[in-house]
Design a protein around this motif. Structure first.
Motif, PDB file in Angstrom:
ATOM      1  N   HIS A 178       7.938  15.252   3.620  1.00 25.59           N
ATOM      2  CA  HIS A 178       7.807  14.142   2.661  1.00 25.59           C
ATOM      3  C   HIS A 178       8.415  12.821   3.133  1.00 25.59           C
ATOM      4  N   GLY A 179       8.876  12.769   4.374  1.00 28.73           N
ATOM      5  CA  GLY A 179       9.538  11.567   4.832  1.00 28.73           C
ATOM      6  C   GLY A 179       8.638  10.508   5.433  1.00 28.73           C
ATOM      7  N   SER A 180       7.375  10.840   5.639  1.00 25.87           N
ATOM      8  CA  SER A 180       6.454   9.894   6.277  1.00 25.87           C
ATOM      9  C   SER A 180       5.682   9.086   5.240  1.00 25.87           C
ATOM     10  N   ALA A 181       5.280   7.890   5.639  1.00 21.34           N
ATOM     11  CA  ALA A 181       4.423   7.053   4.787  1.00 21.34           C
ATOM     12  C   ALA A 181       2.968   7.250   5.197  1.00 21.34           C
ATOM     13  N   PRO A 182       2.037   7.169   4.237  1.00 22.51           N
ATOM     14  CA  PRO A 182       2.261   6.996   2.806  1.00 22.51           C
ATOM     15  C   PRO A 182       2.676   8.298   2.137  1.00 22.51           C
ATOM     16  N   SER A 183       3.467   8.192   1.097  1.00 23.44           N
ATOM     17  CA  SER A 183       3.928   9.361   0.368  1.00 23.44           C
ATOM     18  C   SER A 183       2.800   9.921  -0.501  1.00 23.44           C
ATOM     19  N   ILE A 184       3.032  11.102  -1.039  1.00 22.09           N
ATOM     20  CA  ILE A 184       2.077  11.699  -1.975  1.00 22.09           C
ATOM     21  C   ILE A 184       1.846  10.765  -3.156  1.00 22.09           C
ATOM     22  N   VAL A 185       2.900  10.119  -3.613  1.00 22.10           N
ATOM     23  CA  VAL A 185       2.777   9.205  -4.750  1.00 22.10           C
ATOM     24  C   VAL A 185       1.864   8.038  -4.390  1.00 22.10           C
ATOM     25  N   ALA A 186       2.047   7.479  -3.202  1.00 20.32           N
ATOM     26  CA  ALA A 186       1.221   6.344  -2.777  1.00 20.32           C
ATOM     27  C   ALA A 186      -0.232   6.761  -2.601  1.00 20.32           C
ATOM     28  N   LEU A 187      -0.459   7.925  -2.008  1.00 20.48           N
ATOM     29  CA  LEU A 187      -1.832   8.403  -1.808  1.00 20.48           C
ATOM     30  C   LEU A 187      -2.530   8.605  -3.149  1.00 20.48           C
ATOM     31  N   ALA A 188      -1.833   9.223  -4.085  1.00 24.77           N
ATOM     32  CA  ALA A 188      -2.434   9.491  -5.390  1.00 24.77           C
ATOM     33  C   ALA A 188      -2.693   8.204  -6.162  1.00 24.77           C
ATOM     34  N   ALA A 189      -1.788   7.244  -6.056  1.00 22.43           N
ATOM     35  CA  ALA A 189      -1.948   5.984  -6.790  1.00 22.43           C
ATOM     36  C   ALA A 189      -3.217   5.251  -6.388  1.00 22.43           C
ATOM     37  N   ARG A 190      -3.636   5.457  -5.137  1.00 20.13           N
ATOM     38  CA  ARG A 190      -4.817   4.755  -4.630  1.00 20.13           C
ATOM     39  C   ARG A 190      -6.058   5.641  -4.598  1.00 20.13           C
ATOM     40  N   SER A 191      -5.936   6.858  -5.108  1.00 25.41           N
ATOM     41  CA  SER A 191      -7.048   7.793  -5.087  1.00 25.41           C
ATOM     42  C   SER A 191      -8.070   7.453  -6.160  1.00 25.41           C
ATOM     43  N   ASP A 192      -9.348   7.669  -5.836  1.00 29.23           N
ATOM     44  CA  ASP A 192     -10.411   7.425  -6.819  1.00 29.23           C
ATOM     45  C   ASP A 192     -10.306   8.374  -8.008  1.00 29.23           C
ATOM     46  N   GLY A 193      -9.610   9.492  -7.816  1.00 28.67           N
ATOM     47  CA  GLY A 193      -9.504  10.462  -8.905  1.00 28.67           C
ATOM     48  C   GLY A 193      -8.308  10.257  -9.806  1.00 28.67           C
TER      49      GLY A 193
END
Length: 210
Positions: A46-61
């Protein structure tokens, strides 16, 4: 109440709180090498960018929770910085039998979580990200314990409070289909984290057997 029951119950019953090894790492009797191993593996995952939070925030779903998650991205970026600092403080990753296989498993988990966070199924990515933020509240005590052992001071986590995360899940889970999608994403995230703690326990047992 669907969001509360699905998200909070799934995370608490199937995520980090359900794992004895995570709780054991917060006790004074925990081996320093096991604590260090957990910090290193969490940083790898979980230390690398983008985080899960960032990926989900920009996800179409994740349209329903995307704007809210964007505000949480910066908060988790601070947690990634904490992971990096703590990884240096606890020293090198301990030598462990079958380390190559463990590395492969961690890489597989990272790929699976990235795929989950970018799911185009409405609600799935959002459910995973909300579950991740909830579960990080259970993971943070492990980091705090590791920091205390290493003699470093960690800043307080700036993550959204559990109550705020659950309230958002309740709001988004307005229909049975939305509730199911949120729950699916949350369950997949919790299962991945459960697998992580199982891996860390197996690594600790392998070292103890040497």
């Amino acid at each position: 109440m669907a969001g509360r029951c699905a998200i909070a119950s799934i995370v608490d019953q199937e995520g980090t709180l359900s794992c004895d090894h995570a709780a054991a790492l917060c006790t004074p009797d925990a081996a320093a090498r096991d604590v260090a191993d957990a910090v290193h593996v969490l940083c790898q995952l979980h230390g690398s960018a983008p985080s899960i939070v960032a990926l989900a925030a920009r996800s179409d779903g994740a349209e329903a929770v995307g704007p809210w998650l964007e505000q949480a991205v910066a908060a988790f970026d601070e947690e990634r910085a904490v992971l990096a600092m703590l990884t240096a403080a606890v020293g090198p990753i301990p030598s462990t039998p079958r380390h190559t296989q463990a590395e492969a498993a961690i890489n597989s988990q990272r790929h699976a979580l990235g795929t989950l966070a970018q799911s185009t199924r409405a609600g799935c990515a959002g459910g995973a990200a909300l579950a991740f933020l909830l579960d990080w509240h259970a993971i943070r005590p492990v980091l705090d314990s590791a920091a205390q052992r290493a003699g470093v001071a960690l800043p307080r986590a700036a993550l959204p409070a559990r109550a705020a995360i659950i309230a958002l899940a309740e709001h988004v889970a307005a229909t049975p289909s939305q509730a199911r999608a949120l729950a699916f994403g949350a369950q997949q995230l919790a299962l991945q984290h459960h697998g992580l703690w199982q891996l860390l326990r197996a690594r600790a047992e392998a070292r103890a057997a040497l």
